[in-house]
Design a protein around this motif. Sequence first.
Motif, PDB file in Angstrom:
ATOM      1  N   GLU A   1       1.752  -5.331   6.447  1.00  0.00           N
ATOM      2  CA  GLU A   1       0.411  -4.617   6.379  1.00  0.00           C
ATOM      3  C   GLU A   1      -0.417  -5.571   7.517  1.00  0.00           C
ATOM      4  O   GLU A   1      -0.346  -6.772   7.571  1.00  0.00           O
TER       5      GLU A   1
ATOM      6  N   ASP B   1      -0.742  -1.991  10.768  1.00  0.00           N
ATOM      7  CA  ASP B   1       0.308  -1.679   9.989  1.00  0.00           C
ATOM      8  C   ASP B   1       1.741  -1.480  10.728  1.00  0.00           C
ATOM      9  O   ASP B   1       1.437  -0.568  11.627  1.00  0.00           O
TER      10      ASP B   1
ATOM     11  N   GLN C   1      -2.478  12.044   0.070  1.00  0.00           N
ATOM     12  CA  GLN C   1      -1.820  10.842   0.465  1.00  0.00           C
ATOM     13  C   GLN C   1      -2.152  10.332   1.920  1.00  0.00           C
ATOM     14  O   GLN C   1      -2.016   9.399   2.427  1.00  0.00           O
ATOM     15  N   LEU C   2      -2.096  11.543   2.923  1.00  0.00           N
ATOM     16  CA  LEU C   2      -2.212  11.307   4.172  1.00  0.00           C
ATOM     17  C   LEU C   2      -3.562  10.965   4.437  1.00  0.00           C
ATOM     18  O   LEU C   2      -4.395  11.004   3.840  1.00  0.00           O
ATOM     19  N   SER C   3      -3.508  10.148   5.795  1.00  0.00           N
ATOM     20  CA  SER C   3      -4.777   9.623   6.265  1.00  0.00           C
ATOM     21  C   SER C   3      -5.671  10.505   6.714  1.00  0.00           C
ATOM     22  O   SER C   3      -5.207  11.835   6.776  1.00  0.00           O
ATOM     23  N   PRO C   4      -7.143  10.128   6.749  1.00  0.00           N
ATOM     24  CA  PRO C   4      -7.874  11.279   7.311  1.00  0.00           C
ATOM     25  C   PRO C   4      -7.561  11.943   8.598  1.00  0.00           C
ATOM     26  O   PRO C   4      -7.888  13.168   8.739  1.00  0.00           O
TER      27      PRO C   4
ATOM     28  N   ALA D   1      -9.380   1.377   9.661  1.00  0.00           N
ATOM     29  CA  ALA D   1      -8.869   2.892   8.900  1.00  0.00           C
ATOM     30  C   ALA D   1      -8.337   3.773   9.869  1.00  0.00           C
ATOM     31  O   ALA D   1      -7.481   4.529   9.671  1.00  0.00           O
ATOM     32  N   GLU D   2      -9.137   3.857  11.452  1.00  0.00           N
ATOM     33  CA  GLU D   2      -8.801   4.729  11.987  1.00  0.00           C
ATOM     34  C   GLU D   2      -7.575   4.461  13.062  1.00  0.00           C
ATOM     35  O   GLU D   2      -7.104   5.093  13.957  1.00  0.00           O
TER      36      GLU D   2
ATOM     37  N   ARG E   1       2.201   7.804   6.884  1.00  0.00           N
ATOM     38  CA  ARG E   1       1.188   8.674   6.149  1.00  0.00           C
ATOM     39  C   ARG E   1       0.120   8.605   7.326  1.00  0.00           C
ATOM     40  O   ARG E   1      -1.319   8.846   6.813  1.00  0.00           O
ATOM     41  N   LYS E   2      -0.036   8.152   8.490  1.00  0.00           N
ATOM     42  CA  LYS E   2      -1.096   8.147   9.412  1.00  0.00           C
ATOM     43  C   LYS E   2      -0.527   8.222  10.770  1.00  0.00           C
ATOM     44  O   LYS E   2       0.765   7.782  10.713  1.00  0.00           O
TER      45      LYS E   2
ATOM     46  N   ARG F   1       0.672  -1.302   0.058  1.00  0.00           N
ATOM     47  CA  ARG F   1      -0.075  -0.123   0.066  1.00  0.00           C
ATOM     48  C   ARG F   1       0.978   1.422   0.045  1.00  0.00           C
ATOM     49  O   ARG F   1       0.673   2.285   0.682  1.00  0.00           O
TER      50      ARG F   1
ATOM     51  N   ARG G   1      -1.410   4.280  -1.028  1.00  0.00           N
ATOM     52  CA  ARG G   1      -2.652   4.365  -0.756  1.00  0.00           C
ATOM     53  C   ARG G   1      -3.872   4.868  -1.772  1.00  0.00           C
ATOM     54  O   ARG G   1      -3.725   6.096  -1.770  1.00  0.00           O
TER      55      ARG G   1
END
Length: 817
Positions: free
Chosen positions: A516, A558, A270-273, A527-528, A595-596, A25, A28
């Motif tokens: 992953e 991850d 590209q960054l997470s929410p 996802a969070e 990225r998160k 990923r 992503r």
Amino acid sequence: MASHALASRCQGAVTGPVPSLHAIRLARGVRRAGSAASPAVAAALRRLQVRAVAGDASGDAAPARAASARTAAAAAAGGPTLLWLKRDLRLDDHPGWHAAAAGVSGVVPVFCFDPAQYAHLVLPPGGAEAMCRALASLDGALRRRGSALLLVEGCWDEQLPALAAQLGAGRVLAEQEVEAEWNAGVARVEAALPPGVPVERWSAPLLPAHGDDFRELKKAMPSVNTPLPALETLPALPSTASDATGDGAAVCGLSAARLCQLAAEAYSRQLSPALAPVAVAALRQAAGSASGGSFSEEDSTSSRVIDRLPVPVSSSNSTSTSGTSTSGAGAWEAELAAEIAAGEGPVLTALGRYFRHIETSVESGSSSGSKGDASAAAGDDDAPLQADLAAAIAAFDLPATPDGCFPALFGRALALGVVSKRRIYQEACASLAQQPEQARPAGGNPLAQLSWLLTSSGGAAARAARRRKAAAAAAAAEAKDFHEQMAAGREGMTAHGATLHHWRWRGLLTDYLAAEGAAAAQVAGAAERPAILLCHGFGAFSEHYRANVAALAAAGYDVYSPTLPGYGRAEKPVLPYGQDLWRDFLADFVLQVVRKPVVVAGNSIGGFISASLAADYPGLVSGLVLINSAGRIVPGYTPPSPPARASPPPPFVVNAVSQALFAYLEGGLTQQLRRVYPVRPDRADEWLGGEIARAARDPGALSVFRSLFYLPPPRALNYLVTQRFGGPTLVLQGLKDPLNNAPARAEELGRHCPNVKVVKLDAGHCPHDEVPDQVNAEILRFIERSVLPNSGGGAGGGTAAATRAAIDRRSLRYPSQ
């Protein structure tokens, strides 16, 4: 012990398609918003009177995968070669150009600006300007030789296949990549190209063979590959492409401001929410601060510091094409990294001056002899400017980083590929072999003899300094090539149930072990969930977490374990290594690779670095785990003002102690490791000792150890954990650690840090490797009970304010390469 087998490589290899390498990923959301065929490509293709392939409104349509009958016929007949330029923006020493020019159907050189791929190069200060200048220089050089550069912008895997289809390309020729994300990007292009159009890869290794032991490799390697000359004439563009190149600026309208804007938008997507919303404002602000200079060779060569320096009388083996502007002097430190990367002429000119005239102006200004050939050639008015240059370069040559100016000044040029490692090595060797510019005076006049010894004219003192700089440059090129070839053979390997990947940080190549999260899509709230970032200790490397990465990923997270710069199989250039550099490395790794937000866990000095990351960039860290962490515990600590300075011993003492300790450790490393594994000494096995010993033989390894003598006193660990971070923290303490009073440290941390939970383990200094099952269970329990319930807010929990601070401080503020 690692194998030292050698594999021969050709001087300028061109290979056919290779299997796609696994990447977890890395991009992503493979399709990026708004990634249909760009206006630039559409305009170029309209000139060709063909229809550009556009996606649907969502931007999720794939590029054209089937060529038209005309395209298929052209490809079958041997269509033109699409020479895809990425980070090889040069003509000199370019095997790809030589291979492409040998064809009979024409060559179309193309540069595709994919904002997501190039964000790390254009967002740092000066990065966008450097890229514009490098592209302008390359386009000008191509036009003088009968060709021109085709510029497009957009996702690689959409724009390049569409262009190949419309031009009827017979093949795509591109440089072989090493890093995971760039390999994945090339693989996506390869999969989307029209049928029958292959991607052929070329490389330009300096070392004719590769291995994983540098000392053994040097013994077995009598010579190196020499650079290829630039082609004097190039194949003319095919008629189908000549109109599409336009005048460079008109086709793409690429400017520094536009590059930054596109890169900032792609980067934020590209960054997470959890990070993206608060990143947008800071990124756009930085993009708006870039200069608005257009893609123009004339604009790119005006008022550059390097053009205002005196030209040396004895030129390098390569000719320079830079201008001769005489504008007022600027600050070399602020401008040089971008200006050197402005094209082959500027970088080769700067390289010659770096070798020959950096020290001479200082020497000539303080001696009674001649001012040297550079000042004489340029006139007395240039002597102050030359002295300013010498002083600026000397700022990088500190006792902790002797000859550290080369990676600082030429790193960006190497990152953009405006100069090759082989050219740098050859120029350095030529400088090393250079004879004195002036013969030693005859007769017995002692003043004349002394003047010859001390001044640049005589060359004795200047040649000693020049040899030092040239040797540093040659060693840097050699070391970079060694690590790149070693990485190319390891990228995508499966190790310890995870995957080895590679990443460049400020041009420095390093590896990371990644896995992953298992069945992440089926795990509620996956996802969070934060990722888990593991930071190794002194002398270790990414695979020291061999028993942790896969096990933690099996729980649905991850997991990433990077090798810090200067350790393991990472490059080891001359840098000011220390807690600040390693902290910033981790911050950039989180922003550019993970990225998160992360739960960061560190062992030994890695624990202190992890605490520094959490303290200084709290928006990136959801939780902190300290595993037998280094760091002082000082009740009531407040940082001194001004900050305390280092008090190192004299350089000769530092060198002697460093060399003696290296020799001692190399002689009995496995035995020393077993001391810190008192419960399970079998875990300190031959593989672990062999990998650490191998790294100690890498070029530059000694400088990493030596730099530690120059570190200022660190901040207190309890201050970082509680007053600066304040978020959930777990302390895992092996009570049988022979390096300190582990039980007392655990008690002190629990007493002085109210946000800390202490868990005592029956282990030594490295519990994560000695009793990994216990450590893994405690980390997972900590995340489930202390981190996830607070992930929506709270100190260290990823609040908007904290995250904004992290983005503002890190993502766009890079020191010079």
